[in-house]
Design a protein around this motif. Structure first.
Motif, PDB file in Angstrom:
ATOM      1  N   GLN A  77     -20.298  22.936 -16.930  1.00  0.00           N
ATOM      2  CA  GLN A  77     -21.199  21.913 -17.457  1.00  0.00           C
ATOM      3  C   GLN A  77     -20.802  20.500 -17.045  1.00  0.00           C
ATOM      4  OE1 GLN A  77     -21.607  22.427 -21.751  1.00  0.00           O
ATOM      5  NE2 GLN A  77     -22.802  24.266 -21.308  1.00  0.00           N
ATOM      6  N   ASN A  78     -19.492  20.223 -17.011  1.00  0.00           N
ATOM      7  CA  ASN A  78     -19.034  18.843 -16.817  1.00  0.00           C
ATOM      8  C   ASN A  78     -18.566  18.523 -15.409  1.00  0.00           C
ATOM      9  OD1 ASN A  78     -19.383  18.666 -19.588  1.00  0.00           O
ATOM     10  ND2 ASN A  78     -17.222  19.036 -20.047  1.00  0.00           N
ATOM     11  N   ALA A  79     -18.591  19.487 -14.508  1.00  0.00           N
ATOM     12  CA  ALA A  79     -17.952  19.274 -13.204  1.00  0.00           C
ATOM     13  C   ALA A  79     -18.841  18.555 -12.202  1.00  0.00           C
ATOM     14  CB  ALA A  79     -17.480  20.604 -12.615  1.00  0.00           C
ATOM     15  N   GLY A  80     -20.059  18.255 -12.584  1.00  0.00           N
ATOM     16  CA  GLY A  80     -21.002  17.646 -11.636  1.00  0.00           C
ATOM     17  C   GLY A  80     -20.544  16.302 -11.100  1.00  0.00           C
ATOM     18  N   ALA A  81     -19.838  15.517 -11.919  1.00  0.00           N
ATOM     19  CA  ALA A  81     -19.450  14.164 -11.514  1.00  0.00           C
ATOM     20  C   ALA A  81     -18.226  14.156 -10.601  1.00  0.00           C
ATOM     21  CB  ALA A  81     -19.151  13.318 -12.750  1.00  0.00           C
TER      22      ALA A  81
END
Ligand SMILES: Nc1nc2c(c(=O)[nH]1)N[C@H]1C(S)=C(S)[C@@H](COP(=O)(O)O)O[C@H]1N2
Ligand SMILES: [Mo]
Length: 303
Positions: A77-81
């Motif tokens: 969920q959070n690895a996009g950035a």
């Protein structure tokens, strides 16, 4: 849910106990490892288990990557950035060729191989993953380790701006950056690989882009993600999980069904996607290959 072995692995390639290696014809030039979902070309295949592969969907969504948070879904969920390119790896310590190496420098001389390995987390679950990578030892030899380099210390990326779990404080989730280590002969063992992809595509951020370790006979936490530093050292380095909780995590962390950890017997495991528990195998099923590394050591004490 029952999952059949994929049809593209002929039964001749599957040996439940030993390791079976088959060289394929060279399939063409390596595709540059430069982004998400790039297709990778592997030149050989090593299948070490007849167990069914864990579906790609599970491998890329059920992850441990505390830099992004402690829940299994946090990394996906959070690895996009997180920016996994450009990338470089610092090589330090007791070796003839220290320096900064770009990811391209690191990867260039190595043909990628497919390695189908079991992976066993100390939390009691496991997967079977087709990695695309190359032997760690082949890379380490290029840096000409000195004779007193008895261990290798590895460091993962530290970027709290891009990694939500590293921004969490009071208390911090882990003492950052995530560090791991291997004895030099473990690091040189042909089963230890650096993976640049899985399921034939470059690694997604949540699985440790752009390059991560895979040591299949040890608990999953040794297979650290997103490498930024390799350091050759004389003394056994302190790995992050041992620093965080020495009662539970050790340096060696070899999978051992006879060595319970404080909250879990380690005798059984749940394969992700399966209902019934499986018996855990000594060295995660790789005893024939790796037990000589630990001759004379008290394995029960070394989790
Ligand atoms: N940098 C870093 N590497 C890490 C972790 C982590 O939190 N940070 N978790 C480890 C643990 S506990 C496991 S089980 C495996 C999981 O790998 P996977 O999510 O790609 O299946 O990664 C390991 N590598
Ligand atoms: Mo783990």
């Amino acid at each position: 849910m029952l999952i059949k072995p994929p049809a593209d692995i002929p039964s001749s390639e599957i040996t439940p106990k030993g390791v079976y290696m088959r060289r394929r014809e060279f399939l063409g030039a390596l595709v540059a490892v430069t982004g998400f979902g790039d297709q990778l070309t592997t030149t050989s295949k090593l299948v070490t288990t007849s167990d069914a592969l864990t579906p790609r969907q599970a491998v890329t969504s059920y992850c441990n990557f505390y830099e992004f948070g402690s829940a299994k879904s946090d990394a996906a969920q959070n690895a996009g950035a997180f920016k996994s390119k450009p990338w470089s790896v610092a090589v330090e310590g007791l070796c003839g060729k220290p320096g900064m190496y770009t990811l391209e420098d690191v990867l260039k001389p190595h043909a990628l191989e497919e390695r189908v390995y079991r992976m066993r987390c100390v939390e009691g679950w496991s997967m079977v993953i087709p990695w695309d990578g190359f032997p760690l030892g082949d890379l380490l030899k290029r840096f000409q380790p000195s004779s007193n380099a008895r261990y290798v210390e590895f460091t993962s990326v530290y970027r709290p701006q891009e990694m939500a779990g590293q921004g969490r404080r009071f208390p911090a989730l882990l003492p950052w950056p995530y560090r791991e280590g291997l004895r030099i002969d473990e690091a040189m063992h042909p089963l230890a690989i650096l993976a640049a992809g899985l399921y034939g595509e470059t690694l997604l951020n949540q699985n440790g882009a752009p390059l991560r370790l895979v040591v299949p006979w040890k608990y999953g936490f040794k297979s650290f993600k997103s490498i930024v530093r390799i350091r050759f050292v004389e003394k056994q380095p302190l790995n992050t999980w041992q620093e965080a909780n020495a009662d539970y995590y050790g340096f060696y962390a070899n999978v051992n069904p006879e060595a319970p950890t404080p909250s879990y017997s380690q005798a059984t495991e749940r394969r992700i996607g399966e209902f019934f528990m499986r018996r855990t195998l000594m060295f995660n099923g790789y005893a024939d290959q790796v037990s000589p590394l630990y001759a004379g050591m008290n394995l029960r004490k070394l989790y």
